[in-house]
Write a protein that holds these residues in place. Structure first.
Motif: not given
Length: 487
Positions: A287-288, A297-300, A306-307, A326-331
């Motif tokens: 989660a962190v 930005g980026y969602e945890n 967060v930035q 699966k394709k990369w899911r921008e994680k």
């Protein structure tokens, strides 16, 4: 959780249906078991006690031990209308408190230990505060990291079965126990390592969903011990009690083999992997530490946007992504170190936003339970080293029940990281990675690996299996064949 539900979990309480107990006792009789004395160490309401009196008519005594007095009362009522009840002796007893060796040594003739041990792990016991456990000991002799990171988790029935083998090591006798199939194999592997006097062993698969409503692979494990006979550590696995053929399982070079014939055909590949298979990132705080890219930005995993600087963020593929292609899911995952034990304080200088983020979530990171974090710099992770930052990878998910290797290129100019359900090799060039993938996907390599894998296990693909495949021998063999053709 209700008291009754907790009790059922604590004691792994899956009572054997009467019909199944009779069916299995008849099977044991058919394959030649003729005990004089029978012991059921955790008899519950007595399915196996009743079945034993019905099927093994030549046995002079049947002993039923049970901790739960209400179960014994139920069994006494059932025996009251049973014509064979005179041979049965019942006793309230805690398995872990009985001197079984002394008790069994006092019993005459051929002995059969029969029944259904609890289907619960020590980790589950700890979760619910259960106390139905043996005295604490590292009885499988795990070392270092394995002993503190979860590998020392074991099924209670595993400990109990190993204890049964210990009682019978000098006296001899037969064991027939309903257990998880993975437990049966672990016990047989332990017996092989200890060179115990097994003259024969079989596994008979049962439908646990049908009989117990449990989604687990289970079996009847039969072990026959005879100190006077030559020991054999190969065993046969039967698909059901009606299967008359089965398949041979055994041991070679310290390995447990699921298919001896296939293994022997490709054993020339057994050695040491030219490159060690590695596990993905271990951080125990998804989660962190894990993010999805968003417009802001980026969602945890806490739903916070967060930035963060890019310098410590790397593309992430989870085990499910690798297993299902699966394709990369921008994680992304936050990689705080480039080597285990590296000082993390420079993050404050090179990436102040990332450092502030870590400080804001320090309570969650500091609360990670494993002692491996307590003994390392703050915000540490595991599964990093030089190998983790090479651009090309071959990855496989340990949880999926298929041998599917995936070539993973760098994404957005950065090497891809994985979670700790993924095992991988890493390479500097695409050419190296593709050549290795070709070797791994060859018939020889996949056949050998398949002969080492037990697909019913929760995590069937293991580094201990992958790391004994020397895929470079395929290249050497092809080179030798080419030279023979030329000359």
């Amino acid at each position: 959780m209700t008291t009754e539900k907790k009790r059922r979990i604590e004691f792994g309480d899956f009572q054997t249906p009467d019909e199944l107990a009779v069916q299995l006792c008849k099977y044991l009789y058919r394959i030649g078991l003729r005990p004089d004395s029978i012991i059921e160490p955790t008899c519950g309401i007595g399915a196996f006690v009743l079945a034993a009196t019905q099927v093994f008519t030549e046995a002079s005594e049947v002993f039923g031990f049970e901790m739960n007095e209400s179960y014994l009362e139920t069994l006494r009522a059932r025996l009251a209308i049973n014509p064979n009840a005179a041979r049965v002796q019942l006793e309230q007893a805690d398995f872990f408190a009985v001197d079984w060796k002394a008790r069994t040594n006092s019993m005459h003739g051929k002995l059969l230990v029969l029944g259904n041990f609890p289907w619960v792990t020590n980790a589950t016991q700890a979760t619910i505060g259960g106390k139905n456990l043996p005295e604490k000991s590292n009885f499988l002799d795990f070392k270092g990291f394995d002993a503190i990171s979860g590998k020392a988790n074991f099924d209670i029935s595993e400990w109990m079965l190993i204890d049964v083998l210990r009682w019978l090591s000098v006296r001899g006798g037969d064991v027939a126990m309903l257990v998880k199939t993975a437990v049966a194999r672990k016990v047989l592997a332990h017996a092989e390592r200890q060179r115990q006097s097994i003259r024969d062993a079989i596994i008979v698969e049962i439908d646990a969903k049908k009989h117990f409503g449990a989604s687990v692979d289970a079996c009847l494990l039969v072990i026959r011990l005879d100190p006077a006979a030559s020991a054999s550590y190969e065993y046969t696995v039967f698909k059901s009690h009606e299967d008359r053929h089965g398949s041979k399982v055994g041991y070679r070079s310290g390995l447990t083999i699921s298919d001896l014939d296939t293994f022997d055909a490709y054993a020339f590949l057994i050695g040491q992997s030219p490159q060690k298979w590695r596990s993905g990132i271990k951080h125990d705080a998804s989660a962190v530490m894990e993010f999805t890219r968003s417009s802001g930005g980026y969602e945890n995993g806490l739903g916070e946007v967060v930035q963060l600087e890019d310098s410590y963020l790397f593309p992430l593929l989870k085990g499910s992504d690798i297993g299902s292609n699966k394709k990369w899911r921008e994680k992304f995952v936050l990689v705080t170190q480039r080597a285990v034990g590296e000082d993390t304080s420079p993050i404050q200088v090179y990436a102040p936003k990332t450092w502030a983020y870590l400080q804001d979530h320090a309570d969650k990171l500091d609360a990670r339970r494993s002692t491996i974090y307590a003994k390392n710099p703050r915000f540490s992770i595991f599964g990093v080293g030089d190998y983790a930052f090479r651009p090309w990878r071959i990855a496989i998910c340990s949880l999926y029940k298929v041998l599917r290797f995936r070539l993973v290129p760098p994404m957005e100019g950065r090497p891809v990281m994985f979670d700790d359900t993924v095992y991988y090799l890493s390479f500097h060039t695409e050419e190296e990675a593709r050549l290795t993938l070709s070797n791994l996907e060859s018939k020889q390599a996949t056949s050998l690996l398949s002969s080492l894998i037990f697909w019913d296990e929760k995590r069937p693909i293991k580094t201990s299996i992958l790391n004994v495949l020397d895929w470079s021998r395929l290249e050497n063999k092809e080179s030798a064949s080419a030279q023979e053709t030329l000359f």
